[in-house]
Design an enzyme around this catalytic site. Sequence first.
Site, mmCIF file in Angstrom:
data_model
loop_
_atom_site.group_PDB
_atom_site.id
_atom_site.type_symbol
_atom_site.label_atom_id
_atom_site.label_comp_id
_atom_site.label_asym_id
_atom_site.label_seq_id
_atom_site.Cartn_x
_atom_site.Cartn_y
_atom_site.Cartn_z
ATOM 1 N N HIS A 107 20.788 -16.207 -48.476
ATOM 2 C CA HIS A 107 20.559 -17.627 -48.770
ATOM 3 C C HIS A 107 21.857 -18.332 -49.148
ATOM 4 O O HIS A 107 21.853 -19.285 -49.922
ATOM 5 C CB HIS A 107 19.516 -17.790 -49.885
ATOM 6 C CG HIS A 107 18.211 -17.125 -49.577
ATOM 7 N ND1 HIS A 107 17.488 -17.428 -48.456
ATOM 8 C CD2 HIS A 107 17.514 -16.172 -50.241
ATOM 9 C CE1 HIS A 107 16.388 -16.688 -48.438
ATOM 10 N NE2 HIS A 107 16.391 -15.921 -49.504
ATOM 11 N N ASN A 166 10.036 -21.455 -51.733
ATOM 12 C CA ASN A 166 9.750 -21.539 -50.292
ATOM 13 C C ASN A 166 8.506 -20.737 -49.911
ATOM 14 O O ASN A 166 7.835 -21.073 -48.937
ATOM 15 C CB ASN A 166 10.951 -21.071 -49.472
ATOM 16 C CG ASN A 166 11.434 -19.697 -49.842
ATOM 17 O OD1 ASN A 166 11.677 -19.425 -51.020
ATOM 18 N ND2 ASN A 166 11.547 -18.818 -48.878
HETATM 19 FE FE LIG Z 1 12.613 -18.000 -52.226
#
Ligand SMILES: [Fe+2]
Length: 475
Positions: free
Chosen positions: A336, A241
């Site tokens: 996450h 990301n």
């Molecule tokens: Fe990441």
Amino acid sequence: MARKGERVVHMGRPISFPVALLLVAALVGFVRRCDGGVTSSFVRKAEKTISMPMDSDVFRVPPGYNAPQQVHITQGNHVGSAMIISWVTLDEPGSSIVLYGTEKDMLDSHAEGRYNQYTFYNYTSGYIHHCTIRRLKHDTKYYYSVGIGLTARTFWFTTPPSVGPDVPYTFGVIGDLGQTYDSNATLTHYESNPEAQAMLFVGDLSYADNYPYHDNVRWDTWGRFVERSTAYQPWIWTVGNHELDFAPELGENTPFKPYRHRYHVPYRASGSTSPFWYSIKRGSAYIIVLASYSAYGMYTPQYSWLEEELPKVNRSETPWLIVLVHSPWYNSYKYHYMEGETMRVMFESWLVQNKVDVVFSGHVHAYERSHRVSNIAYNIVNGKCQPVYDESAPVYITIGDGGNIEGLANEMTEPQPSYSAFREASFGHAIFKIKNRTHAYYAWHRNHDGNAVAADSVWFHNRCWKSADKNECSV
Ligand SMILES: [Fe+2]
Ligand SMILES: *[C@@H]1O[C@H](CO)[C@@H](O)[C@H](O)[C@H]1NC(C)=O
Ligand SMILES: *[C@@H]1O[C@H](CO)[C@@H](O)[C@H](O)[C@H]1NC(C)=O
Ligand SMILES: *[C@@H]1O[C@H](CO)[C@@H](O)[C@H](O)[C@H]1NC(C)=O
Ligand SMILES: *[C@@H]1O[C@H](CO)[C@@H](O)[C@H](O)[C@H]1NC(C)=O
């Protein structure tokens, strides 16, 4: 499951409900063999994770006018007989030619690449060169040189042996590296293992997007920091990301712009239409790289590609099937949490059907290893919604503990889920050492120990080659 008030028949004798309940409990305990995971008792000294300052030794610009910097290499075709050489020049484009050969003083071959350049907000990149050198001999040391005249720089790498089922090969595994003092410790620790031959990098490279205005100078410093490894052994890239650099507030609307200009991979060689998902063969391993931040729903390019890709893997040629993907599908940290769930739902059954040996992920800044579990039986109405022990399932390893600026993920869900075999919030790296078609040794090394200490280690037994004389996956 016995309903209240019912009597359960066991070995021809009626038994009472409490006894039945005990039996069921024992059975569940037996089926879920994965109970008893370990949350490591190692307590890491609490320290702040700090960026290495701009004037750090590891960011030093090589001397001389237009000297090539940020040199990095990666596999250049499907079988490992080509290499992509990349570097940056700052003053002017200079030359995109790579000179190479098997003797240091006689670089008698050459190939010409190309360069590109990009802008990001008010930053303008240097000239980013990429050159693929092809038709390399296997298992051979090559020297290569980039740059011109006095500022030419020479490096070397060793090509992998030709693809085959018993090629021993040792991979390093690092994720979420960044550019802090801890990142430097992780890389130094990794380098102290002389056996590591190539890096499986599971995404999140520079963390430039965490600096003001996504300061892309931090992409350059990162390139210079890791050059001491990336110039000499191929790093197999996965996109994370932090490669998105999507910043409409800065007028930057094209995702992955810096990453895409800087890090090239041989995606076309595996029939992929995007650099974010692709595959390579290296020695006895088949490596599939997936993209957590590109579409993977049904009918999308990545979905169609993976559907066609998995049946192409010939485990008689490459016994070891390894998947790299940034966002973990099994993660018992609070960070996450469940972000990888949608992709797991789409792809997990394919990985189990195709007996993937191991899935490496990053994203969560800590370490975790799963038992062999799958969670693919559920169909909305049947209630089979728990991960269960599955002989055909991969081991999932989260290794996003490279040491980046965001610090450690040290909060875990409690109790430790039964699928989780080992977890610890420390920075480190791992080694995946393939011995032959049946055995690979895996070890995770936390930065706080000497490299001789493996904080978590396990022997991998190949999913297809349970013994050396039979490939159970071949039809
Ligand atoms: Fe990441
Ligand atoms: C990074 O690590 C290398 C190798 O251990 C060392 O020489 C260097 O001084 C370190 N740099 C910083 C900024 O910590
Ligand atoms: C880019 O803009 C930021 C914010 O205005 C400023 O701090 C920085 O120095 C600028 N960088 C360049 C290369 O102009
Ligand atoms: C799989 O690889 C083996 C060993 O290289 C080879 O003999 C066999 O023909 C291959 N199978 C297919 C279907 O290509
Ligand atoms: C494969 O490697 C393992 C671990 O080193 C070893 O025990 C085994 O004997 C090897 N198998 C063959 C067929 O050599």
